[in-house]
Design a protein around this motif. Structure first.
Motif, PDB file in Angstrom:
ATOM      1  N   PHE A   1       0.854  -1.189   0.000  1.00  0.00           N
ATOM      2  CA  PHE A   1       0.000   0.000   0.000  1.00  0.00           C
ATOM      3  C   PHE A   1       0.893   1.243   0.000  1.00  0.00           C
ATOM      4  O   PHE A   1       1.367   1.680   1.054  1.00  0.00           O
TER       5      PHE A   1
ATOM      6  N   SER B   1       2.177   5.328  -0.879  1.00  0.00           N
ATOM      7  CA  SER B   1       1.690   6.692  -0.987  1.00  0.00           C
ATOM      8  C   SER B   1       1.878   7.128  -2.439  1.00  0.00           C
ATOM      9  O   SER B   1       2.172   6.319  -3.316  1.00  0.00           O
ATOM     10  N   TYR B   2       1.753   8.407  -2.695  1.00  0.00           N
ATOM     11  CA  TYR B   2       1.849   8.928  -4.056  1.00  0.00           C
ATOM     12  C   TYR B   2       3.298   9.082  -4.534  1.00  0.00           C
ATOM     13  O   TYR B   2       3.526   9.425  -5.691  1.00  0.00           O
TER      14      TYR B   2
ATOM     15  N   ALA C   1      -1.696  -1.655  -4.119  1.00  0.00           N
ATOM     16  CA  ALA C   1      -2.832  -0.737  -4.168  1.00  0.00           C
ATOM     17  C   ALA C   1      -2.475   0.494  -4.992  1.00  0.00           C
ATOM     18  O   ALA C   1      -1.293   0.854  -5.128  1.00  0.00           O
ATOM     19  N   THR C   2      -3.467   1.135  -5.550  1.00  0.00           N
ATOM     20  CA  THR C   2      -3.212   2.371  -6.279  1.00  0.00           C
ATOM     21  C   THR C   2      -2.677   3.416  -5.307  1.00  0.00           C
ATOM     22  O   THR C   2      -3.034   3.429  -4.130  1.00  0.00           O
TER      23      THR C   2
ATOM     24  N   GLN D   1      -1.959   6.216  -2.813  1.00  0.00           N
ATOM     25  CA  GLN D   1      -2.889   6.923  -1.925  1.00  0.00           C
ATOM     26  C   GLN D   1      -2.486   8.381  -1.801  1.00  0.00           C
ATOM     27  O   GLN D   1      -1.349   8.697  -1.455  1.00  0.00           O
TER      28      GLN D   1
ATOM     29  N   ILE E   1      -4.408  10.569   0.104  1.00  0.00           N
ATOM     30  CA  ILE E   1      -4.800  11.018   1.437  1.00  0.00           C
ATOM     31  C   ILE E   1      -3.700  10.605   2.418  1.00  0.00           C
ATOM     32  O   ILE E   1      -3.384   9.428   2.555  1.00  0.00           O
TER      33      ILE E   1
ATOM     34  N   ALA F   1      -3.693   7.380   5.043  1.00  0.00           N
ATOM     35  CA  ALA F   1      -4.863   6.495   5.004  1.00  0.00           C
ATOM     36  C   ALA F   1      -4.486   5.068   4.640  1.00  0.00           C
ATOM     37  O   ALA F   1      -5.124   4.110   5.091  1.00  0.00           O
ATOM     38  N   GLN F   2      -3.422   4.902   3.845  1.00  0.00           N
ATOM     39  CA  GLN F   2      -3.037   3.567   3.397  1.00  0.00           C
ATOM     40  C   GLN F   2      -2.562   2.680   4.544  1.00  0.00           C
ATOM     41  O   GLN F   2      -2.562   1.439   4.421  1.00  0.00           O
TER      42      GLN F   2
ATOM     43  N   HIS G   1      -5.504   0.704   5.572  1.00  0.00           N
ATOM     44  CA  HIS G   1      -5.829  -0.283   4.542  1.00  0.00           C
ATOM     45  C   HIS G   1      -4.889  -1.485   4.639  1.00  0.00           C
ATOM     46  O   HIS G   1      -5.320  -2.635   4.485  1.00  0.00           O
TER      47      HIS G   1
ATOM     48  N   ALA H   1       2.729  -0.883   4.420  1.00  0.00           N
ATOM     49  CA  ALA H   1       2.269   0.478   4.171  1.00  0.00           C
ATOM     50  C   ALA H   1       3.468   1.411   4.142  1.00  0.00           C
ATOM     51  O   ALA H   1       4.337   1.341   5.017  1.00  0.00           O
TER      52      ALA H   1
ATOM     53  N   ASP I   1      -4.555   8.402  11.414  1.00  0.00           N
ATOM     54  CA  ASP I   1      -4.701   7.133  10.704  1.00  0.00           C
ATOM     55  C   ASP I   1      -3.517   6.203  10.947  1.00  0.00           C
ATOM     56  O   ASP I   1      -3.690   4.989  11.145  1.00  0.00           O
TER      57      ASP I   1
END
Length: 377
Positions: free
Chosen positions: A101, A103-104, A140-141, A143, A145, A148-149, A152, A171, A182
């Motif tokens: 998961f 981040s960007y 995962a794509t 994230q 936010i 938040a990941q 997840h 993560a 989070d």
């Protein structure tokens, strides 16, 4: 076990690199670490070359992304220059069936996991179906936010427990996200349920325009034991240390011992995103200092001492980077955007009057631009 030195309440220590675990010095010398060595005992010269190649290709993707944004082909880009070591090193430790998961900013993680050239750029154009299918590469794509990941990843790890397999999830987040609720809530759940998840905090010294010393007076790795999670603080510009740390963490997760936490101390060489101007809040001297700790340069130095950085090898890596860069650029320039009115398609299963009103309003708005263009001719 928490692999950090004694923690003292000074702002400087949160950004320091003296207490990190490492296997490669900034000048490329291989050193020993009693906790890390056994996790990379199998790494040979060919593997070092492949790690170097991966980092070079990730940097090329990043360079193309910045250039494409500056040329108006992308709406935004989040550079990762300087962070290739932590991204490639940790990602190379995963199995294919682990689930990640990001981040960007985890361009290198996505590359190692198998993302295709278009996957790096089309999302930043805002195109339809613009990123990879998460289940194709078990990632995962990205994230957007902040933090938040982490939730997840823990939820996925709890699912792994119920499936009874030895997979793990992970993560990735930054030092700024470590202050988000989070992330801390995710660690509570992970610890309470002993979930097989690894938290990777990429401490790149700056959360947008705030230094890490505002986020933490102590090293961030020191927080995890408060949740009952073992942690390690490593040199994020040392790809070998990052690989070893992730293997250590994944072993904990796979063997039923619960979560693990890695703080990788590195530096964001570029802006937070291409809409940011880091010269407004960072000293030039600081940036120059971290240039001397470049993760790619230190692997090159090590390979040269082993007579493994030949002209042929360097030329092949450069050619591979050129090819990948061309593919990334072609994917962006060849993208076909839908008509703007299409944003209202497929919003609801069945059309309704409210949607039709919006379509009429938006259509008139778009027509206004056409009228202006015709008037100017």
């Amino acid at each position: 076990m928490t692999m950090t030195h004694t923690l003292t309440p000074t702002a400087e220590l949160a950004a320091d690199t003296d207490d990190v675990a490492r296997l490669l010095t900034p000048d490329g010398r291989r050193i020993s670490d009693p906790e890390l060595d056994r996790w990379v005992a199998d790494i040979d010269t060919a593997t070092l070359q492949s790690l170097y190649r991966d980092m070079m290709l990730v940097r090329r993707i990043d360079i193309e992304g910045v250039a494409l944004q500056r040329q108006g082909q992308l709406g935004l880009w989040a550079p990762c220059q300087g962070q290739e070591g932590v991204q490639v090193g940790t990602a190379r430790a995963f199995r294919a069936d682990d689930f990640v998961f990001p981040s960007y900013r985890e361009i290198g993680v996505n590359y190692v996991r198998g993302a295709k050239p278009a996957d790096f750029v089309i999302a930043w154009r805002g195109e339809e179906h613009s990123t990879y299918n998460p289940y194709d590469i078990n990632t995962a794509t990205p994230q957007i936010i902040i933090g938040a990941q982490a939730l997840h990843a823990v939820g996925y790890a709890m699912g792994i427990q119920r499936d009874g397999t030895d997979q793990a999830s992970a993560a990735y987040f930054g030092d700024g996200a470590s202050s988000q609720g989070d992330v801390n809530e995710a660690m509570v759940f992970a610890s309470s349920f002993r979930s097989p998840v690894v938290f990777v905090c990429t401490n790149n010294q700056w959360a947008i325009s705030e230094p890490v010393t505002v986020q933490a007076k102590f090293p961030i790795a020191g927080r995890a034991p408060g949740f009952g999670i073992p942690s390690m603080r490593v040199d994020g510009n040392d790809v070998l240390a990052c690989l070893a740390a992730m293997r250590w963490a994944l072993d904990i997760a796979r063997t039923g011992k619960g979560p693990a936490f890695i703080e990788a101390v590195t530096y964001r060489m570029g802006p937070h995103t291409t809409s940011d101007d880091p010269t407004r809040y960072r000293d030039k001297e600081e940036v120059e200092l971290w240039k001397g700790r470049d993760p790619i340069a230190r692997v090159e130095a090590l390979l040269r001492t082993e007579d493994a950085f030949t002209d042929e090898f360097a030329a092949q890596v450069a050619a591979d980077a050129d090819e990948l860069g061309a593919q990334v650029r072609a994917a962006a320039l060849g993208a076909t955007s839908r008509e703007p009115i299409g944003v209202l398609d497929h919003v609801y299963a069945e059309p309704h009057s409210g949607l039709e009103e919006q379509r009429a309003w938006f259509g008139a708005y778009l027509d206004g631009f056409s009228s202006g263009e015709e008037a100017g001719r």
